[in-house]
Design a protein around this motif. Structure first.
Motif, PDB file in Angstrom:
ATOM      1  N   MET A   1       9.563 -14.341  14.025  1.00 34.67           N
ATOM      2  CA  MET A   1       9.678 -15.711  13.768  1.00 34.67           C
ATOM      3  C   MET A   1       9.962 -16.377  15.131  1.00 34.67           C
ATOM      4  O   MET A   1      10.899 -16.243  15.820  1.00 34.67           O
ATOM      5  N   GLN A   2       8.948 -17.567  15.546  1.00 36.98           N
ATOM      6  CA  GLN A   2       9.158 -18.327  16.762  1.00 36.98           C
ATOM      7  C   GLN A   2       9.395 -19.867  16.305  1.00 36.98           C
ATOM      8  O   GLN A   2       8.481 -20.278  15.817  1.00 36.98           O
ATOM      9  N   LEU A   3      10.523 -20.084  16.769  1.00 32.55           N
ATOM     10  CA  LEU A   3      10.883 -21.569  16.505  1.00 32.55           C
ATOM     11  C   LEU A   3      10.663 -22.397  17.715  1.00 32.55           C
ATOM     12  O   LEU A   3      11.375 -22.005  18.511  1.00 32.55           O
ATOM     13  N   THR A   4      10.077 -23.666  17.591  1.00 36.16           N
ATOM     14  CA  THR A   4       9.964 -24.473  18.908  1.00 36.16           C
ATOM     15  C   THR A   4      10.701 -26.008  18.364  1.00 36.16           C
ATOM     16  O   THR A   4      10.325 -26.334  17.283  1.00 36.16           O
ATOM     17  N   PHE A   5      11.497 -26.330  19.120  1.00 33.30           N
ATOM     18  CA  PHE A   5      12.147 -27.658  18.936  1.00 33.30           C
ATOM     19  C   PHE A   5      11.380 -28.713  19.783  1.00 33.30           C
ATOM     20  O   PHE A   5      11.043 -28.557  21.128  1.00 33.30           O
TER      21      PHE A   5
END
Length: 225
Positions: A1-5
């Motif tokens: 999973m790649q989360l970007t803020f």
């Protein structure tokens, strides 16, 4: 999973198979333009402007007729009134389980956290998102825990850390009570750098305990889980 803020309450998740991103709460305090660049789908917790930039999302839907939005009832109505096509906007309620481009999304919640007894509470839904065996929880403007947790707990818990409706004690209790590998602060546009530092000291497990990693992200920064 790649989360970007993307600032404040807005994050995006990469969808399986290079299918674009799932964007949550692209509001006016966020870098909404960047967040929506590769959006395949959008989730909105509630209709406050800092969680949904109605003109920006409506414009996205007009230029990309294949993109869909799932939102609380009032947020869905605001998007339709703002020019979004009805067939691109779906109203959601607690208890629903959605399959969105390979992501399993469980809708929870119901009410926005109390600001003041004289202020009506907005409808606020929460989203538990599971992608390729990993999970993330976005509570919107609430500290309501997920009704169901993955067997091994969450991979990422998003924790609001600033706002007229919250106390830091509630954020600490929320972070400690919901099992997660990583805690990422959100809803932070009102914090100065000093405020971020103090908040981080209190939420870091070295101060008050817990078994998570506190991971503050800057705007545009990604976290690989």
């Amino acid at each position: 999973m790649q989360l970007t803020f993307h600032g404040h309450a807005c994050v995006s998740l990469a969808l399986p198979g290079g299918g674009g991103t799932l964007v949550i709460d692209p509001g006016t305090f966020s870098d909404t333009a960047t967040a929506l660049t590769s959006a395949a789908a959008v989730l909105v917790t509630h209709d406050h402007f800092d969680h949904v930039d109605v003109p920006a999302v409506a414009e996205l839907l007009t230029s990309h007729p294949d993109v869909r939005v799932w939102a609380s009832g009032p947020a869905a109505a605001a998007l339709r009134e703002g020019g979004a096509q009805s067939n691109q906007v779906q109203e959601v309620a607690a208890g629903q389980v959605l399959d969105i481009a390979g992501a399993r999304v469980t809708v929870g919640g119901g009410d926005h956290a109390l600001i003041h007894p004289d202020v009506p509470r907005a409808v606020n839904v929460t989203y538990l998102i599971e992608v390729d065996g990993q999970s993330l929880y976005h509570p919107g403007d609430s500290y309501e825990a997920p009704a169901r947790l993955p067997e091994d707990g969450l991979d990422v818990l998003l924790v609001p850390v600033s706002g007229p409706w919250m106390r830091l004690a509630e954020a600490i209790d929320f972070a400690r009570s919901v099992p997660a590998g990583a805690v990422v602060p959100i809803h932070d546009a009102l914090l100065s750098e000093i405020g971020h530092t103090l908040t981080g000291r209190w939420l870091d497990t070295a101060r008050l305990g817990g078994e998570y990693t506190y991971s503050r992200l800057t705007v545009g920064e990604a976290l690989a889980v």
